[in-house]
Enzyme design. Structure first.
Site, short mmCIF file in Angstrom:
data_model
loop_
_atom_site.label_atom_id
_atom_site.label_comp_id
_atom_site.label_asym_id
_atom_site.label_seq_id
_atom_site.Cartn_x
_atom_site.Cartn_y
_atom_site.Cartn_z
N THR A 137 0.82 -1.21 0.00
CA THR A 137 0.00 0.00 0.00
C THR A 137 0.85 1.26 0.00
O THR A 137 2.00 1.24 0.47
CB THR A 137 -0.90 -0.01 1.26
OG1 THR A 137 -1.46 1.28 1.45
CG2 THR A 137 -0.11 -0.36 2.52
N ASP A 138 0.28 2.36 -0.47
CA ASP A 138 0.99 3.65 -0.40
C ASP A 138 1.08 4.17 1.04
O ASP A 138 1.83 5.10 1.32
CB ASP A 138 0.30 4.70 -1.29
CG ASP A 138 -1.14 5.03 -0.90
OD1 ASP A 138 -1.69 4.35 -0.01
OD2 ASP A 138 -1.71 5.97 -1.48
P1 NAD Z 1 -9.57 -7.46 2.09
O1 NAD Z 1 -9.57 -7.20 3.56
O2 NAD Z 1 -10.80 -7.19 1.30
O3 NAD Z 1 -9.18 -8.99 1.81
C1 NAD Z 1 -8.17 -9.64 2.51
C2 NAD Z 1 -8.30 -11.13 2.24
O4 NAD Z 1 -7.24 -11.79 2.93
C3 NAD Z 1 -9.62 -11.74 2.73
O5 NAD Z 1 -10.14 -12.60 1.76
C4 NAD Z 1 -9.21 -12.52 3.97
O6 NAD Z 1 -10.03 -13.65 4.22
C5 NAD Z 1 -7.78 -12.92 3.62
N1 NAD Z 1 -6.98 -13.15 4.81
C6 NAD Z 1 -6.87 -12.36 5.91
N2 NAD Z 1 -6.06 -12.93 6.83
C7 NAD Z 1 -5.65 -14.12 6.28
C8 NAD Z 1 -4.79 -15.16 6.74
N3 NAD Z 1 -4.22 -15.11 7.94
N4 NAD Z 1 -4.57 -16.21 5.92
C9 NAD Z 1 -5.15 -16.28 4.70
N5 NAD Z 1 -5.99 -15.33 4.23
C10 NAD Z 1 -6.23 -14.26 5.01
O7 NAD Z 1 -8.32 -6.64 1.53
P2 NAD Z 1 -8.13 -5.87 0.15
O8 NAD Z 1 -8.65 -4.50 0.28
O9 NAD Z 1 -8.60 -6.75 -0.95
O10 NAD Z 1 -6.53 -5.77 0.11
C11 NAD Z 1 -5.75 -6.83 -0.43
C12 NAD Z 1 -4.28 -6.46 -0.34
O11 NAD Z 1 -4.04 -5.25 -1.04
C13 NAD Z 1 -3.80 -6.22 1.09
O12 NAD Z 1 -2.52 -6.76 1.22
C14 NAD Z 1 -3.78 -4.71 1.23
O13 NAD Z 1 -2.81 -4.29 2.16
C15 NAD Z 1 -3.43 -4.29 -0.18
N6 NAD Z 1 -3.92 -2.97 -0.61
C16 NAD Z 1 -5.24 -2.64 -0.44
C17 NAD Z 1 -5.68 -1.39 -0.88
C18 NAD Z 1 -7.14 -0.98 -0.76
O14 NAD Z 1 -7.48 0.16 -1.06
N7 NAD Z 1 -8.03 -1.87 -0.36
C19 NAD Z 1 -4.78 -0.49 -1.47
C20 NAD Z 1 -3.44 -0.87 -1.61
C21 NAD Z 1 -3.02 -2.12 -1.18
#
Ligand code: NAD
Ligand code: TYD
Length: 355
Positions: A137-138
């Protein structure tokens, strides 16, 4: 024989489900293994349209379980990883920092170690170039003032929330595995995503759902914080491009060149949802409720994605107005999905945060 065996972690979550869908449909000769623990944020209903596709497999497992990770690498002969599984919500990280350290740091370390042990067997004759792609993430870069220049790939890390601190730590571990063990890695740091299948604890789906139900819209502080927003399928496209063409060992920033002050964004959401629901223009502005600010609330995030554009030719495909319209329409048409995910644990969480 599959051309590649790719492990996508967190594939039942918001961004992960879009990445899994893109890879399953675009690369029929790859086997896509979706590994997810199905926490409150993971929902297999996000993948109903591809769940029976022959090149797709689901494994329910926790990235904190090292033996399970090693077994899955061996069982599927994994040659590439796209790691998205994480605890992802800043407000939850303020209430429960331990689970963020556990999943985001220790979980990532488990996967790195499983990859190292599987891929670095002496005299391995594998012809497939392995790659561990870490999705970050940023927020690791900290916050900007209104007139600061954008985050670039060389901006120093300065995380403020337990969430961003845990993601920053995981990024450092990924680079440490590159530098210490020569693990082939790539990292991307993306700005705020929005679009279908996002859990309605994050600003945009929460507010669309609340407008629909005439519930208050809790604006933190004065609503002056700024975020850069990217439509989720554009992030998935960027991940595809970086996974296949990115320079090994490098970092790429991904962003929408699309900064919005929260309160201005909220007014666009209200205008769009009111129109789609056939309400009078601005009718739901009365729902805006200013609440106590988030602790340590970062003022502004803004990302410079020029490297990705210049080196790999990626640019966002969707204009923001178009993206918000599509997003609002999707949530209004998928009330069953929303009702389903807003039950149980989420209800208790919502009461605790806003009750
Ligand atoms: P989310 O919370 O919607 O999904 C996370 C997923 O990870 C879920 O399906 C959850 O069940 C799974 N998970 C959590 N803990 C786990 C574990 N211990 N073992 C296996 N699976 C597990 O998140 P998102 O918004 O889809 O983000 C996904 C990735 O992208 C993350 O790493 C986040 O840091 C990064 N990210 C998100 C954003 C954003 O705006 N949402 C922006 C930049 C980066
Ligand atoms: P969020 O979607 O939680 O993403 P992040 O904190 O990772 O940027 O929040 C986006 C912005 O909206 C952030 O500045 C916090 C603010 N916000 C509110 O004002 N009210 C809310 O109920 C939520 C969830 C967020």
């Amino acid at each position: 024989m599959n051309k590649r065996n790719i492990l996508i972690t967190g594939g039942a979550g918001f961004i992960g489900s879009h990445v899994v869908r893109l890879f399953v449909n675009k690369y029929p000769d790859y086997r896509i293994v979706n590994l997810d623990a199905l926490t409150y944020a993971g929902n297999l209903a996000n993948l109903k349209d591809i769940e029976n596709t022959p090149n797709y497999v689901f494994e329910k497992a926790d990235i904190c379980d090292f033996e399970a990770m090693e077994q899955i690498f061996k069982k599927y002969n994994i040659d590439g990883v796209i790691h998205l599984a994480a605890e992802s919500h800043v407000d939850r990280s303020i209430k429960d920092p331990f689970s963020f350290a556990k999943t985001n740091i220790m979980g990532t370390l488990n996967l790195l170690e499983a990859a190292r042990r599987t891929w670095q067997i002496p005299n391995s004759k594998s012809q497939i170039p392995n790659l561990f792609y870490h999705v970050s993430t940023d927020e690791v870069y900290g916050e900007l003032d209104f007139d600061d220049t954008l985050f670039t790939e060389t901006t120093a890390y300065d995380p403020h929330s337990p969430y961003s601190a845990s993601k920053a730590s995981s990024d450092h571990f990924v680079r440490a595995y590159r530098d210490t063990y020569g693990l082939p890695i790539v990292i991307s740091n993306c700005s705020n995503n929005y679009g279908p299948y996002q859990f309605p604890e994050k600003l945009i789906p929460l507010f669309i759902n609340n407008i629909r139900h005439n519930k208050p819209l809790p604006v933190y502080g004065k609503g002056e914080n700024v975020r850069d927003w990217l439509y989720v399928t554009d992030h998935a496209r960027a991940i595809d491009v970086i996974f296949h063409n990115g320079k090994q060992g490098d970092t790429y920033n991904i962003g929408g060149f699309n900064e919005w002050k929260n309160i201005d964004l909220i007014k666009v959401i209200i205008e769009t949802v009111d129109r789609l629901l056939g309400r009078t223009k601005g009718e739901s502005e009365k729902l805006i409720t200013y609440v106590t600010d988030r602790a340590g609330h970062d003022l502004r995030y803004a990302i410079d994605a020029t490297k990705l554009k210049n080196e790999l030719g990626w640019t966002p495909s969707l204009q923001f107005e178009e993206g918000i319209e599509k997003t609002a329409q999707w949530y209004l048409e998928n009330q069953d999905w929303l009702d389903n995910v807003t039950s149980g644990d989420y209800q208790q969480y919502y009461e605790k945060m806003y009750g």
